[in-house]
Design a protein around this motif. Sequence first.
Motif, PDB file in Angstrom:
ATOM      1  N   LEU A   8      30.666  27.359  32.446  1.00  0.00           N
ATOM      2  CA  LEU A   8      31.429  27.839  33.587  1.00  0.00           C
ATOM      3  C   LEU A   8      31.300  26.848  34.740  1.00  0.00           C
ATOM      4  O   LEU A   8      30.195  26.529  35.168  1.00  0.00           O
ATOM      5  N   ALA A   9      32.432  26.369  35.216  1.00  0.00           N
ATOM      6  CA  ALA A   9      32.469  25.511  36.399  1.00  0.00           C
ATOM      7  C   ALA A   9      32.984  26.366  37.549  1.00  0.00           C
ATOM      8  O   ALA A   9      34.136  26.803  37.531  1.00  0.00           O
ATOM      9  N   THR A  10      32.114  26.641  38.511  1.00  0.00           N
ATOM     10  CA  THR A  10      32.532  27.434  39.668  1.00  0.00           C
ATOM     11  C   THR A  10      33.006  26.513  40.776  1.00  0.00           C
ATOM     12  O   THR A  10      32.740  25.316  40.749  1.00  0.00           O
ATOM     13  N   GLY A  11      33.664  27.080  41.739  1.00  0.00           N
ATOM     14  CA  GLY A  11      33.947  26.343  42.953  1.00  0.00           C
ATOM     15  C   GLY A  11      32.644  26.177  43.722  1.00  0.00           C
ATOM     16  O   GLY A  11      31.707  26.960  43.549  1.00  0.00           O
ATOM     17  N   GLY A  12      32.569  25.162  44.563  1.00  0.00           N
ATOM     18  CA  GLY A  12      31.337  24.876  45.289  1.00  0.00           C
ATOM     19  C   GLY A  12      30.893  25.983  46.222  1.00  0.00           C
ATOM     20  O   GLY A  12      29.706  26.126  46.510  1.00  0.00           O
ATOM     21  N   GLY A  13      31.819  26.809  46.688  1.00  0.00           N
ATOM     22  CA  GLY A  13      31.475  27.881  47.613  1.00  0.00           C
ATOM     23  C   GLY A  13      31.062  29.174  46.943  1.00  0.00           C
ATOM     24  O   GLY A  13      30.631  30.113  47.612  1.00  0.00           O
TER      25      GLY A  13
END
Length: 161
Positions: A67-72
């Motif tokens: 899973l690649a999340t957004g940085g925030g």
Amino acid sequence: MMGTGKSTVGAVLAEMAGYRLIDLDKRIEEEMSCTIPELFANQGEQYFRDIESALLRSVLQESDVVLATGGGAVLREENRLAMLENGWVVALTADLESILMRVGEDPGRPLLAGGAREKVTVLLEERKHAYDFAHVKIDTSGKNPDTLASEILMHYRGQSK
């Protein structure tokens, strides 16, 4: 943090591990049938963060996923706890120049509107401890995605023994 290589490295890592990649920002855009900049403009950041949290909880229930999340996504404690409870967390970091080289003046990044260098500098300062909860932190500055994915796998395999 944006521009650290989450989506790029995530894709290579998923392939190496034989998992599926889920890019949370792309999943949000698919679910909402609009872009993230449109969500920010029309509904505001709070609305976006609420959607992000709900979809994060859902995706974390899936198996065999990178899973690649957004940085925030890590800005909310509930998200950090969910990630720790349901996965193995890698925080990718990079220096200011590497991030700027990767994101530049990308109009698809609403948090950078009005000057990328200044905004990234502020975000780096504001978020300098936001990723401390991760199981491992890896600096992506000057490294290629294959090397980084291999490094992540090495860390993961080392901790699971």
